[in-house]
Design a protein around this motif. Sequence first.
Motif, PDB file in Angstrom:
ATOM      1  N   GLY A  68      97.309  29.943  18.584  1.00  0.00           N
ATOM      2  CA  GLY A  68      98.772  29.862  18.596  1.00  0.00           C
ATOM      3  C   GLY A  68      99.394  31.034  19.332  1.00  0.00           C
ATOM      4  O   GLY A  68     100.325  30.862  20.123  1.00  0.00           O
ATOM      5  N   GLY A  69      98.872  32.217  19.086  1.00  0.00           N
ATOM      6  CA  GLY A  69      99.376  33.399  19.788  1.00  0.00           C
ATOM      7  C   GLY A  69      99.127  33.315  21.286  1.00  0.00           C
ATOM      8  O   GLY A  69     100.004  33.645  22.093  1.00  0.00           O
ATOM      9  N   LEU A  70      97.930  32.867  21.660  1.00  0.00           N
ATOM     10  CA  LEU A  70      97.616  32.705  23.076  1.00  0.00           C
ATOM     11  C   LEU A  70      98.513  31.654  23.719  1.00  0.00           C
ATOM     12  O   LEU A  70      98.973  31.828  24.852  1.00  0.00           O
ATOM     13  N   LEU A  71      98.760  30.564  23.009  1.00  0.00           N
ATOM     14  CA  LEU A  71      99.610  29.506  23.549  1.00  0.00           C
ATOM     15  C   LEU A  71     101.038  30.012  23.755  1.00  0.00           C
ATOM     16  O   LEU A  71     101.634  29.792  24.808  1.00  0.00           O
ATOM     17  N   ILE A  72     101.566  30.715  22.782  1.00  0.00           N
ATOM     18  CA  ILE A  72     102.923  31.257  22.916  1.00  0.00           C
ATOM     19  C   ILE A  72     102.982  32.248  24.080  1.00  0.00           C
ATOM     20  O   ILE A  72     103.931  32.243  24.865  1.00  0.00           O
ATOM     21  N   ALA A  73     101.946  33.072  24.219  1.00  0.00           N
ATOM     22  CA  ALA A  73     101.919  34.046  25.321  1.00  0.00           C
ATOM     23  C   ALA A  73     101.849  33.338  26.676  1.00  0.00           C
ATOM     24  O   ALA A  73     102.566  33.711  27.603  1.00  0.00           O
ATOM     25  N   THR A  74     100.996  32.319  26.788  1.00  0.00           N
ATOM     26  CA  THR A  74     100.875  31.633  28.075  1.00  0.00           C
ATOM     27  C   THR A  74     102.118  30.816  28.393  1.00  0.00           C
ATOM     28  O   THR A  74     102.451  30.635  29.565  1.00  0.00           O
ATOM     29  N   LEU A  75     102.817  30.341  27.370  1.00  0.00           N
ATOM     30  CA  LEU A  75     104.055  29.591  27.616  1.00  0.00           C
ATOM     31  C   LEU A  75     105.160  30.479  28.192  1.00  0.00           C
ATOM     32  O   LEU A  75     106.151  29.976  28.732  1.00  0.00           O
ATOM     33  N   GLN A  76     104.982  31.778  28.113  1.00  0.00           N
ATOM     34  CA  GLN A  76     105.980  32.696  28.674  1.00  0.00           C
ATOM     35  C   GLN A  76     105.837  32.830  30.190  1.00  0.00           C
ATOM     36  O   GLN A  76     106.774  33.235  30.876  1.00  0.00           O
ATOM     37  N   ILE A  77     104.675  32.482  30.732  1.00  0.00           N
ATOM     38  CA  ILE A  77     104.450  32.652  32.169  1.00  0.00           C
ATOM     39  C   ILE A  77     105.434  31.826  33.004  1.00  0.00           C
ATOM     40  O   ILE A  77     106.043  32.367  33.931  1.00  0.00           O
ATOM     41  N   PRO A  78     105.644  30.523  32.703  1.00  0.00           N
ATOM     42  CA  PRO A  78     106.634  29.782  33.505  1.00  0.00           C
ATOM     43  C   PRO A  78     108.048  30.346  33.351  1.00  0.00           C
ATOM     44  O   PRO A  78     108.822  30.374  34.311  1.00  0.00           O
TER      45      PRO A  78
END
Length: 172
Positions: free
Chosen positions: A12-22
């Motif tokens: 979940g933390g990784l997903l939230i972090a990667t969702l910040q890239i766009p």
Amino acid sequence: MIKRLVDRLIFGGLLIATLQIPMLADHYLQYLSGFFDANTQQVDAYTANARRHGFDSAESMIDALLQEPNPIVRVDAEHKLEILRQHHMLEQAMETLSNGHLLDKALFMFNPVRLDELKRVLVHFKPGLPIDVESIAFCIVVALGLNLMLYLPLLLCRRLRKNNSRPAASPN
């Protein structure tokens, strides 16, 4: 049970972090847009000035100014040349951030050469969630990949221990 919970929290933390890239890419594009517009106005003024004085382009005018004996004229020409170089780099950056794939955008933004620029962009960045399906899908795949990379060494160690703890088959 706790291992599963920890695994899900990490994912979940990784997903939230990667969702910040766009979101960061959009913010970065907005940051560069203002700089690009101001730079374009300067380049257009150089081009108009060059044509007004009989030169084919701003570059040919700058080349002529670089040949002048007066050092202040040469310094000004070098400054103009640097603005033209910046403009070319900004055009490429705008193309990448406007039309590039998310991986291209990420590689552009996180390039160590642009670390100072990224820091300036991050000052005003507010986390959010992208709304386009492509970005969300890409981020899920990246988060799953990162999660697997984090747990792969643990899985391998566990398998090695399991194989080493088995009793050896007797030769009889």
